[in-house]
Design a protein around this motif. Sequence first.
Motif, PDB file in Angstrom:
ATOM      1  N   ASP A 165      42.270  53.710  31.357  1.00  0.00           N
ATOM      2  CA  ASP A 165      43.203  54.904  32.239  1.00  0.00           C
ATOM      3  C   ASP A 165      44.106  55.642  31.256  1.00  0.00           C
ATOM      4  OD1 ASP A 165      40.702  55.017  33.944  1.00  0.00           O
ATOM      5  OD2 ASP A 165      41.994  54.367  35.379  1.00  0.00           O
ATOM      6  N   ALA A 166      44.809  54.241  30.944  1.00  0.00           N
ATOM      7  CA  ALA A 166      46.201  54.508  29.994  1.00  0.00           C
ATOM      8  C   ALA A 166      45.933  55.564  28.620  1.00  0.00           C
ATOM      9  CB  ALA A 166      46.741  53.205  29.983  1.00  0.00           C
ATOM     10  N   ALA A 167      44.753  54.190  28.172  1.00  0.00           N
ATOM     11  CA  ALA A 167      44.351  55.002  26.982  1.00  0.00           C
ATOM     12  C   ALA A 167      43.987  56.505  27.231  1.00  0.00           C
ATOM     13  CB  ALA A 167      43.567  54.365  26.151  1.00  0.00           C
ATOM     14  N   ARG A 168      42.895  57.055  28.052  1.00  0.00           N
ATOM     15  CA  ARG A 168      42.969  58.134  27.741  1.00  0.00           C
ATOM     16  C   ARG A 168      43.655  59.051  27.649  1.00  0.00           C
ATOM     17  NH1 ARG A 168      39.034  56.003  32.283  1.00  0.00           N
ATOM     18  NH2 ARG A 168      36.985  55.529  30.883  1.00  0.00           N
ATOM     19  N   ARG A 169      45.403  57.864  29.213  1.00  0.00           N
ATOM     20  CA  ARG A 169      46.065  59.480  29.212  1.00  0.00           C
ATOM     21  C   ARG A 169      47.259  59.830  28.030  1.00  0.00           C
ATOM     22  NH1 ARG A 169      46.343  56.890  34.192  1.00  0.00           N
ATOM     23  NH2 ARG A 169      45.763  59.024  35.993  1.00  0.00           N
TER      24      ARG A 169
END
Length: 361
Positions: A165-169
Motif C-alpha cells: 500500500d505504501a508503494a502505491r501511495r
Amino acid sequence: MSALFEPYTLRELTIPNRVWMPPMCQYSAEPEGAQAGVPRDWHVAHYAARATGGTGLIIMEATAVSPEGRISPYDLGIWNDTQVEAFRRITGFLAAHGTVPGIQLGHAGRKASTERPWMGGAPVGPEAHGWQPLAPSPLAHADGHPVPDELTVDQIREIVGQFADAARRALAAGFEVAEIHGAHGYLVNEFLSPHSNHRTDAYGGSYENRTRFALDVVDAVREVWPDDKPLFFRISATDWLDEGGWTGDDTVRFAAELHAHGIDLLDVSTGGNVSGARIEVGPGYQVPFAARVKAETPMPVAAVGLITDAGQAAKIVANGEADAVLLGRELLRNPSWARHAARELGADVGVPVPDQYGRAG
C-alpha cells in the motif's frame, strides 16, 4: 568525463549522475493528529537544497508504512492520502530541477518508538507519543529498550500488505524510485539475522525461513511498482559479529535472490542490528561489501560509508567497486557537494543550475 558524473539507467529511468543522497531521517514531522507523518516546510527546504545542489538521486528518509512502523513519533509516514499530497510538493520540485525523487519505505520493528536523537534517542512510551514495538521475536534491541511483542503470522502478512500500500501511495506521490529498508536493525533486517530472529515457524530458523519475510515484501512491492521504474533494497551486509549474525556471505547469496525477485540495485550498508558491535570505521569502510556483491552477483550496487571527497568517490565508480555512491553527512554539510566535485573533476554535473543561481558560475 568522470565516471562519477556519467548518467546511469535502470529499467527506463535515467539518473543524471552517480552522486546520490541516502535516506537520513530528519525527525521533523508532527507526532500525532491529522498531520502525523506529513512532510513540513523543513523537509521541502532540506531536499530542495540538495536538488539545486546537483544531486542526481535523492532518496527520501525512512518513511513508515504504518504509524507503529516509525522509528520515532516524529518520522515521516506514507500510510494515508494527506501524506501523499504533501510529498507531491517535494517530488514536483525535485523533478522540475533535474533530480530524481526516491523514497525509502520502512518499518522500525523493535527499534521503534524512540525519542529524537538530539533528545537522547531513548525509547518513549504513550506519555511521549510512543507505542509498544513489534518484532520477529520478543528480544529487546539493547539494555533499557522494551521487549517487543512477537509478531503473529497474520500480523506479518498485514505488514507485507502495508508495504505494498505504501508503494502505491509513493507512486501517486510522484516518486520514481522506491527502496525497501532492509538494514540497520529495523524490521526486515531483524527477520534476516539469526541474532534477532529466534522464531521456530516458517519465518525463522533456516536461512530460507529468515529471508522469507523480506522476499514477501519485495514481491508485494514489485507487483504494484511499475515495470519501468527501479526498485532498490537497502541491506546491512554484516552484523559485525564473529558468529551468530548476518554475514557478508549471506549478503552475496541474498543479493542474487533479490535480483531474481526484481530488485534493481542493492544499497549496501552495514550494522545497526547489534547494540555495541565493534566496527572498524574509516574512509570507505563499507565499500568492500558493495564491491564484493558487484563482483560476485549480477546485482548493481551503491556504496556508502565515509565517502567524503571527489577523488575518492570517482575512484569507487571508475574502479567498478560500485555503480553509484551515496553521501550522507557530506550532503548535510554541503548541499552543493555534487557541483563542487564536478568542478574539481572537470565534469558536467548533469543537473542544470537554476537560473536564479546562474551568476554564481
